[in-house]
Design an enzyme around this catalytic site. Sequence first.
Site, PDB file in Angstrom:
ATOM      1  N   GLY A 237       0.576  -1.257   0.474  1.00 40.30           N
ATOM      2  CA  GLY A 237       0.341  -0.176   0.214  1.00 40.30           C
ATOM      3  C   GLY A 237       0.963   1.153  -0.089  1.00 40.30           C
ATOM      4  CB  CYS A 340     -14.092   4.287 -30.567  1.00 43.40           C
ATOM      5  SG  CYS A 340     -12.753   4.326 -32.097  1.00 43.40           S
ATOM      6  CE1 TYR A 369      -1.953  -3.418  -8.575  1.00 37.74           C
ATOM      7  CE2 TYR A 369      -0.981  -0.921  -8.173  1.00 37.74           C
ATOM      8  CZ  TYR A 369      -0.862  -2.215  -8.095  1.00 37.74           C
ATOM      9  OH  TYR A 369      -1.053  -2.616  -6.977  1.00 37.74           O
TER      10      TYR A 369
HETATM   11  N1  LLP Z   1      -1.399  -6.536  -0.979  1.00 44.01           N
HETATM   12  C1  LLP Z   1      -2.312  -6.922  -0.796  1.00 44.01           C
HETATM   13  C2  LLP Z   1      -4.257  -8.320  -0.053  1.00 44.01           C
HETATM   14  C3  LLP Z   1      -3.796  -6.404  -1.771  1.00 44.01           C
HETATM   15  O1  LLP Z   1      -4.599  -6.506  -2.856  1.00 44.01           O
HETATM   16  C4  LLP Z   1      -2.647  -5.491  -3.286  1.00 44.01           C
HETATM   17  C5  LLP Z   1      -3.075  -3.551  -3.355  1.00 44.01           C
HETATM   18  C6  LLP Z   1      -1.250  -5.358  -2.446  1.00 44.01           C
HETATM   19  C7  LLP Z   1      -0.740  -6.424  -1.285  1.00 44.01           C
HETATM   20  C8  LLP Z   1      -0.153  -4.296  -3.120  1.00 44.01           C
HETATM   21  O2  LLP Z   1      -0.879  -2.813  -2.931  1.00 44.01           O
HETATM   22  P1  LLP Z   1       0.613  -1.912  -3.669  1.00 44.01           P
HETATM   23  O3  LLP Z   1       1.613  -1.421  -2.443  1.00 44.01           O
HETATM   24  O4  LLP Z   1       0.497  -1.505  -5.104  1.00 44.01           O
HETATM   25  O5  LLP Z   1       0.091  -0.569  -3.164  1.00 44.01           O
HETATM   26  N2  LLP Z   1      -5.253  -0.998  -9.678  1.00 44.01           N
HETATM   27  C9  LLP Z   1      -4.902   0.071  -8.222  1.00 44.01           C
HETATM   28  C10 LLP Z   1      -4.167  -0.771  -7.810  1.00 44.01           C
HETATM   29  C11 LLP Z   1      -5.107  -1.821  -6.889  1.00 44.01           C
HETATM   30  C12 LLP Z   1      -4.298  -2.439  -5.895  1.00 44.01           C
HETATM   31  C13 LLP Z   1      -4.592  -3.828  -4.969  1.00 44.01           C
HETATM   32  N3  LLP Z   1      -4.391  -4.388  -3.706  1.00 44.01           N
HETATM   33  C14 LLP Z   1      -4.236   0.716  -9.066  1.00 44.01           C
HETATM   34  O6  LLP Z   1      -3.519   1.449 -10.694  1.00 44.01           O
HETATM   35  O7  LLP Z   1      -3.937   2.171  -8.634  1.00 44.01           O
END
Ligand code: LLP
Length: 410
Positions: A237, A340, A369
Amino acid sequence: MLQFKKSDLCVEQVKLSDIAERYGTGVYVYSKNQIIENFESYKKALGTKSGLICFACKTNSNGVILKLLSKLGAGADTTSGGEIYRCLKAGFDPLKIVYAGVGKSAEEIEYALKSKILMFNVESFEELDAIDKIARKMKVKAKISLRVNPYVDPRTHSYIVTGRKGTKFGIPYKDALRAYLLAKQKGNITIVGIHSHIGSQILDIAPFRLAAKKIKDIVDSVEKNIVKLEYINCGGGLGIEYEKDQKAPSPKQLMSEIFDVFDKDRKFIFEPGRSIIGNAGHLLAKVLYRKVSGSKNFLITNVGMNDLIRPTLYKAYHEIVPVRKTNSKKVKTDIVGPICESGDFVGKGRMLPVVEQGDYLLVTYTGAYGAAMSSEYNSRPLLPEILVDGDKTTLIRKRADYRDLLLNEI
Ligand code: LLP
């Protein structure tokens, strides 16, 4: 690792204009050494503490990148059978793979058990039941953590908040103890820890601290009454600095908040995704046409929402830079794609120098992402990916072609 050399924007030592000429555009370009630096900063922050840095491979699941991270000692945070498959193929030790997700199918549970992964992060009572039953049928024990929703709002984009009360994620905070009691009674379940992930692109440290404290309260009650918890999984996160005025906490700051809350002899798991790969990857595009419509200047590029959906889906900001520095005056510009749909844009209302047809633009910090969320919408083949290491480039995914569009059609 993104830098100007004279007038040329480079990833590490390689000019992006050279990459464009050699591999064509659109193309995703990653810096190997940025990935290593990002991962090492997590490893260093963990220090001598026992635990795992599990790369959230939903952010980017290219096999070469996964292999690089597994060689550096990373574990993997997975969210589907497909991700487990990719991670095993990339050489991850199954005992470093954790598996979360609210909708694990029976086939996926069976596959994860067969693969002997480290643990499931269980998100509901019924999933607990399903895992127990499948494990019994397979005559194995399933190792699990419960993913607890701590009711903490990280105040990020609502689509990527997971730890707030009322989201679909995790076991609701008020039900956590009951879930542990139930898990303890299941014959084919071994409880090994607790998991919580509150959201993504979080730039404020306070919600992490609050979530850790709330999870600690659950840990105390569980350990007093039910079972010892070996692993504390704090999720991912941590945000990154997409915009100049943003400031992201470091892995060290994040971990010291968390280590302050828990006692020493724990195994900690962290699941960073964006903060490992986000600023290490960029999308290289070409200006196809220019247009003035109403009062607006448009640059129409060859990358669209199928290649990078973040601006469309979350109104996400990615800095867009011409790969050759110019002194031309800046004008307010919308940078859009060929799809489109009016929602197909890469950036709106940006002050960009006047560029020509055929010039290249870099959409920065799209390593997380980006490619992972791309699609073939409008029947556009998926883009290639390039890994840069110093002055070397390697093609790590080839450009798909029209035949790939029909691959599985009957
Ligand atoms: N652990 C779990 C259980 C998760 O659901 C996620 C991300 C992470 C770790 C990794 O989180 P990060 O360190 O990348 O913040 N598609 C969206 C973000 C979706 C996040 C989903 N879960 C975007 O492009 O901002």
